[in-house]
Motif scaffolding. Structure first.
Motif, PDB file in Angstrom:
ATOM      1  N   ARG A 201     -13.035  12.220  13.975  1.00 32.36           N
ATOM      2  CA  ARG A 201     -12.156  11.044  13.957  1.00 32.36           C
ATOM      3  C   ARG A 201     -12.053  10.421  12.572  1.00 32.36           C
ATOM      4  O   ARG A 201     -11.328   9.433  12.397  1.00 32.36           O
ATOM      5  N   SER A 202     -12.767  10.954  11.610  1.00 30.56           N
ATOM      6  CA  SER A 202     -12.683  10.427  10.249  1.00 30.56           C
ATOM      7  C   SER A 202     -11.280  10.649   9.692  1.00 30.56           C
ATOM      8  O   SER A 202     -10.543  11.539  10.130  1.00 30.56           O
ATOM      9  N   ALA A 203     -10.913   9.845   8.710  1.00 26.61           N
ATOM     10  CA  ALA A 203      -9.597   9.956   8.088  1.00 26.61           C
ATOM     11  C   ALA A 203      -9.403  11.364   7.519  1.00 26.61           C
ATOM     12  O   ALA A 203     -10.364  11.991   7.065  1.00 26.61           O
ATOM     13  N   PRO A 204      -8.176  11.879   7.545  1.00 29.16           N
ATOM     14  CA  PRO A 204      -7.922  13.231   7.016  1.00 29.16           C
ATOM     15  C   PRO A 204      -8.412  13.412   5.583  1.00 29.16           C
ATOM     16  O   PRO A 204      -8.941  14.477   5.236  1.00 29.16           O
ATOM     17  N   SER A 205      -8.264  12.380   4.744  1.00 31.93           N
ATOM     18  CA  SER A 205      -8.717  12.503   3.355  1.00 31.93           C
ATOM     19  C   SER A 205     -10.233  12.642   3.288  1.00 31.93           C
ATOM     20  O   SER A 205     -10.766  13.376   2.447  1.00 31.93           O
ATOM     21  N   VAL A 206     -10.938  11.971   4.195  1.00 30.66           N
ATOM     22  CA  VAL A 206     -12.399  12.074   4.237  1.00 30.66           C
ATOM     23  C   VAL A 206     -12.814  13.480   4.681  1.00 30.66           C
ATOM     24  O   VAL A 206     -13.720  14.090   4.104  1.00 30.66           O
ATOM     25  N   GLN A 207     -12.147  14.009   5.718  1.00 28.07           N
ATOM     26  CA  GLN A 207     -12.465  15.360   6.178  1.00 28.07           C
ATOM     27  C   GLN A 207     -12.180  16.391   5.090  1.00 28.07           C
ATOM     28  O   GLN A 207     -12.954  17.333   4.890  1.00 28.07           O
ATOM     29  N   LEU A 208     -11.078  16.199   4.370  1.00 24.09           N
ATOM     30  CA  LEU A 208     -10.748  17.114   3.277  1.00 24.09           C
ATOM     31  C   LEU A 208     -11.862  17.168   2.239  1.00 24.09           C
ATOM     32  O   LEU A 208     -12.334  18.250   1.861  1.00 24.09           O
ATOM     33  N   VAL A 209     -12.293  16.002   1.782  1.00 25.66           N
ATOM     34  CA  VAL A 209     -13.324  15.958   0.747  1.00 25.66           C
ATOM     35  C   VAL A 209     -14.655  16.461   1.296  1.00 25.66           C
ATOM     36  O   VAL A 209     -15.420  17.137   0.590  1.00 25.66           O
ATOM     37  N   PHE A 210     -14.948  16.171   2.563  1.00 27.69           N
ATOM     38  CA  PHE A 210     -16.177  16.668   3.172  1.00 27.69           C
ATOM     39  C   PHE A 210     -16.219  18.193   3.139  1.00 27.69           C
ATOM     40  O   PHE A 210     -17.216  18.799   2.727  1.00 27.69           O
TER      41      PHE A 210
ATOM     42  N   LEU B  75      -8.076  23.518  -0.537  1.00 28.49           N
ATOM     43  CA  LEU B  75      -8.022  23.232   0.900  1.00 28.49           C
ATOM     44  C   LEU B  75      -6.865  22.302   1.269  1.00 28.49           C
ATOM     45  O   LEU B  75      -6.675  21.999   2.452  1.00 28.49           O
ATOM     46  N   ALA B  76      -6.112  21.846   0.269  1.00 30.75           N
ATOM     47  CA  ALA B  76      -5.113  20.797   0.477  1.00 30.75           C
ATOM     48  C   ALA B  76      -4.133  21.125   1.595  1.00 30.75           C
ATOM     49  O   ALA B  76      -3.877  20.300   2.486  1.00 30.75           O
ATOM     50  N   GLU B  77      -3.573  22.314   1.586  1.00 30.78           N
ATOM     51  CA  GLU B  77      -2.537  22.662   2.556  1.00 30.78           C
ATOM     52  C   GLU B  77      -3.064  22.606   3.980  1.00 30.78           C
ATOM     53  O   GLU B  77      -2.352  22.182   4.902  1.00 30.78           O
ATOM     54  N   SER B  78      -4.314  22.996   4.177  1.00 33.74           N
ATOM     55  CA  SER B  78      -4.888  22.989   5.526  1.00 33.74           C
ATOM     56  C   SER B  78      -5.006  21.587   6.099  1.00 33.74           C
ATOM     57  O   SER B  78      -5.070  21.414   7.321  1.00 33.74           O
ATOM     58  N   PHE B  79      -5.032  20.581   5.215  1.00 30.30           N
ATOM     59  CA  PHE B  79      -5.195  19.195   5.678  1.00 30.30           C
ATOM     60  C   PHE B  79      -3.927  18.373   5.470  1.00 30.30           C
ATOM     61  O   PHE B  79      -3.936  17.149   5.651  1.00 30.30           O
ATOM     62  N   GLY B  80      -2.846  19.024   5.071  1.00 30.71           N
ATOM     63  CA  GLY B  80      -1.573  18.331   4.941  1.00 30.71           C
ATOM     64  C   GLY B  80      -1.410  17.519   3.673  1.00 30.71           C
ATOM     65  O   GLY B  80      -0.588  16.591   3.642  1.00 30.71           O
ATOM     66  N   PHE B  81      -2.157  17.847   2.622  1.00 34.03           N
ATOM     67  CA  PHE B  81      -2.049  17.124   1.359  1.00 34.03           C
ATOM     68  C   PHE B  81      -1.421  18.006   0.283  1.00 34.03           C
ATOM     69  O   PHE B  81      -1.543  19.239   0.324  1.00 34.03           O
ATOM     70  N   GLU B  82      -0.759  17.377  -0.669  1.00 34.60           N
ATOM     71  CA  GLU B  82      -0.301  18.102  -1.840  1.00 34.60           C
ATOM     72  C   GLU B  82      -1.501  18.402  -2.724  1.00 34.60           C
ATOM     73  O   GLU B  82      -2.491  17.659  -2.729  1.00 34.60           O
ATOM     74  N   GLY B  83      -1.389  19.482  -3.491  1.00 28.28           N
ATOM     75  CA  GLY B  83      -2.518  19.934  -4.297  1.00 28.28           C
ATOM     76  C   GLY B  83      -3.048  18.899  -5.263  1.00 28.28           C
ATOM     77  O   GLY B  83      -4.269  18.701  -5.371  1.00 28.28           O
ATOM     78  N   GLU B  84      -2.158  18.199  -5.974  1.00 28.20           N
ATOM     79  CA  GLU B  84      -2.614  17.235  -6.973  1.00 28.20           C
ATOM     80  C   GLU B  84      -3.265  16.022  -6.317  1.00 28.20           C
ATOM     81  O   GLU B  84      -4.222  15.458  -6.848  1.00 28.20           O
ATOM     82  N   THR B  85      -2.743  15.624  -5.168  1.00 29.64           N
ATOM     83  CA  THR B  85      -3.363  14.498  -4.448  1.00 29.64           C
ATOM     84  C   THR B  85      -4.765  14.873  -3.994  1.00 29.64           C
ATOM     85  O   THR B  85      -5.716  14.093  -4.143  1.00 29.64           O
ATOM     86  N   ALA B  86      -4.902  16.069  -3.431  1.00 27.33           N
ATOM     87  CA  ALA B  86      -6.223  16.531  -2.980  1.00 27.33           C
ATOM     88  C   ALA B  86      -7.184  16.633  -4.157  1.00 27.33           C
ATOM     89  O   ALA B  86      -8.353  16.243  -4.052  1.00 27.33           O
TER      90      ALA B  86
ATOM     91  N   LYS C  69       0.819  -1.209   0.000  1.00 28.34           N
ATOM     92  CA  LYS C  69       0.000   0.000   0.000  1.00 28.34           C
ATOM     93  C   LYS C  69       0.860   1.268   0.000  1.00 28.34           C
ATOM     94  O   LYS C  69       0.526   2.260  -0.643  1.00 28.34           O
ATOM     95  N   LYS C  70       1.978   1.238   0.709  1.00 31.73           N
ATOM     96  CA  LYS C  70       2.814   2.433   0.809  1.00 31.73           C
ATOM     97  C   LYS C  70       3.499   2.763  -0.513  1.00 31.73           C
ATOM     98  O   LYS C  70       4.019   3.877  -0.690  1.00 31.73           O
ATOM     99  N   GLU C  71       3.506   1.828  -1.458  1.00 34.69           N
ATOM    100  CA  GLU C  71       4.161   2.054  -2.746  1.00 34.69           C
ATOM    101  C   GLU C  71       3.182   2.506  -3.825  1.00 34.69           C
ATOM    102  O   GLU C  71       3.589   2.818  -4.942  1.00 34.69           O
ATOM    103  N   LEU C  72       1.896   2.554  -3.523  1.00 34.64           N
ATOM    104  CA  LEU C  72       0.896   2.859  -4.536  1.00 34.64           C
ATOM    105  C   LEU C  72       0.919   4.339  -4.899  1.00 34.64           C
ATOM    106  O   LEU C  72       1.101   5.197  -4.047  1.00 34.64           O
ATOM    107  N   VAL C  73       0.728   4.621  -6.179  1.00 30.78           N
ATOM    108  CA  VAL C  73       0.680   6.013  -6.627  1.00 30.78           C
ATOM    109  C   VAL C  73      -0.755   6.515  -6.525  1.00 30.78           C
ATOM    110  O   VAL C  73      -1.713   5.736  -6.601  1.00 30.78           O
ATOM    111  N   GLY C  74      -0.898   7.849  -6.364  1.00 25.72           N
ATOM    112  CA  GLY C  74      -2.231   8.378  -6.079  1.00 25.72           C
ATOM    113  C   GLY C  74      -2.710   9.488  -6.979  1.00 25.72           C
ATOM    114  O   GLY C  74      -3.816   9.991  -6.786  1.00 25.72           O
ATOM    115  N   THR C  75      -1.910   9.886  -7.978  1.00 22.91           N
ATOM    116  CA  THR C  75      -2.339  10.936  -8.903  1.00 22.91           C
ATOM    117  C   THR C  75      -2.086  10.496 -10.336  1.00 22.91           C
ATOM    118  O   THR C  75      -1.277   9.591 -10.592  1.00 22.91           O
TER     119      THR C  75
END
Length: 478
Positions: free
Chosen positions: A417-426, A339-350, A281-287
């Motif tokens: 308590r939701s995952a950061p990615s879930v809160q970002l999209v919410f 909103l990416a920076e506020s949740f600790g994500f890179e822009g393209e990932t978000a 999982k840690k090797e998977l690409v996301g964008t």
């Protein structure tokens, strides 16, 4: 008359099964299932001619690439054609003259024996023999060991094998979690839980019975779609035109990445191919950009060409539902990138997380269109109920990173308590509420409300999001 057989390996051993098939010189396919894992054994006149597995590490492409039998660049091009056309990977390798038949046969036989030996350690597995399946003896490997001999080697392999996971079954293997959701008793419990969560509407017993019937029809349709083998998503027809123009100009990878940013289906397809050979999982690409870098220029161009070809279906960009899906995806993606920076994500990932989010419920919406499910709160809750299991299963089939799986598998109830990615999209969806399909994502957590208020301190943020989203909408005529 064809001889058919089905059962469990706990009552009818694999050794007995293979021996019975060999003695009767039968042809066909044996499918052995345990949880999410399926393994198939193809036979011709009783001889084993091919073995395959749905496990990532036991797929032929992964096996060949990991051992350096074929370079990853060549394997990506082969997988692109295999995914889009459904052509046998072994046949593609032979037709392309990428390996001598003898070398390929040796590799296939090695993998086949390892998978077969591991099958002797499976408990709680079911099997089905389909004598009507037309098997093809491409490599003439003829793994015609008798069942009893295989059983002997299977026991010995407990100590010898270091490659294939053997021994006590993993919890996820015993029964797929999503399968449990479709047991009759589970469905009945889910139905009453949903019904009890709604305000009483005075429905008569007959109306409740009809609701239960339609709920089960919907569940059957969802279950059927989950069982279907994964293939690339049909991209939008206007995306196909953009790709064709880009390919005609040389297929600049950067241009292909930009086109993928306009189509959640194309972005998901790139990720599926890029992660097809990844086990961790840690090797998977996301964008899409990371995916194109991983696949390589030749592989990306080949994949894009196949997806745009006349033989592969396209999604009509003018369809009303499809326009809603795309508009939602683009607006949420733009908002998430802001909103990416506020949740600790890179822009393209978000951006990618927002772009792919609608795919978690996409097939459920299409399933709703096949049955007469009356609109209303009950239907909305039924949709939310199945979204989590469907979205997570889809993400695992696509082999997406955990951040993406959390988003696609979100049931719509978000809290601190939701995952950061879930809160970002919410929060991204809250920024563009008019672009959403229904109100399936919600929260009553005051901590999230406070955080949203802090984001809204910047009065220009909604305007910037609306401006950037509007630009993308204009590009694709939304």
């Amino acid at each position: 008359m064809s001889k058919t057989l089905s059962g469990t390996l706990d009552t009818f051993s694999l050794a007995d099964l293979l021996q019975w098939l060999e003695i009767n010189a039968l042809s066909g396919r044996v499918t052995v299932t345990r949880g999410d894992v399926k393994r198939t054994v193809d036979l011709k006149a009783g001889a084993i001619v091919f073995v395959s597995s749905s496990r990532q590490e036991e797929r032929l492409g992964t096996f060949l690439a990991e051992r350096g039998v074929l370079p990853e660049s060549a394997m990506f091009e082969l997988l692109a054609e295999n995914f889009v056309t459904g052509r046998n990977l072994t046949r593609l390798i032979l037709d392309g003259k990428l390996l001598p038949r003898e070398r390929l046969a040796e590799a296939v036989e090695t993998l086949a024996v390892q998978i077969l030996l591991d099958l002797f350690h499976w408990t709680g597995a079911t099997f089905d023999f389909d004598p009507l399946f037309r098997t093809e003896d491409i490599l003439h490997i003829h793994l015609s060991l008798r069942g009893q001999v295989l059983a002997f080697h299977g026991v010995k392999s407990v100590d010898d094998s270091a490659r294939i996971r053997i021994g006590a079954p993993l919890p996820a293997d015993l029964e797929a979690r999503w399968e449990k959701e479709f047991r009759p008793e589970t469905l009945a419990g889910s139905f009453w839980s949903i019904l009890e969560s709604l305000p009483p509407d005075g429905a008569a017993p007959g109306a409740i019975r009809d609701r239960f019937y339609v709920f089960n029809l919907f569940a059957d349709e969802v279950h059927k779609r989950l069982l279907e083998p994964l293939r690339p998503f049909p991209i939008y027809d206007d995306t196909a035109q953009l790709l064709q123009a880009a390919l005609a100009d040389g297929g600049d990878p950067e241009r292909l990445v930009q086109i993928a940013a306009l189509d959640p289906f194309l972005a998901a397809n790139f990720l599926m191919l890029a992660n097809a050979l990844r086990l961790e999982k840690k090797e998977l690409v996301g964008t899409a950009r990371e995916a194109c870098d991983e696949i390589g220029e030749h592989g990306v161009r080949r994949f894009a060409s196949l997806l745009t070809g006349p033989a592969f279906p396209k999604t009509p960009s003018g369809d009303r539902l499809q326009r809603f899906i795309r508009r939602t995806a683009l607006s949420t993606a733009v908002a998430a990138s802001h909103l990416a920076e506020s949740f600790g994500f890179e822009g393209e990932t978000a951006y990618t997380l927002g772009l792919l989010e609608p795919l978690g419920g996409y097939d459920l919406l299409k399933a709703l269109m096949t049955i007469e499910f009356q609109a209303g709160p009950f239907r909305g809750l039924a949709l939310s109920h199945f979204r989590s299991v469907f979205g997570r299963t889809l993400a695992r089939k696509l082999n997406l990173p955990r951040t993406h799986e959390d988003v696609l598998g979100c049931d719509g109830r978000v809290h601190a308590r939701s995952a950061p990615s879930v809160q970002l999209v919410f929060f991204a969806k809250q920024m563009v509420p008019g672009e959403q399909i229904g109100g399936e994502w919600m929260s009553d957590d005051p901590e999230l409300a406070d955080r949203y208020a802090s984001l809204a301190v910047d009065p220009g943020l909604p305007e910037r999001i609306a401006r950037d989203a509007s630009m993308l909408h204009e590009i694709v005529n939304l």
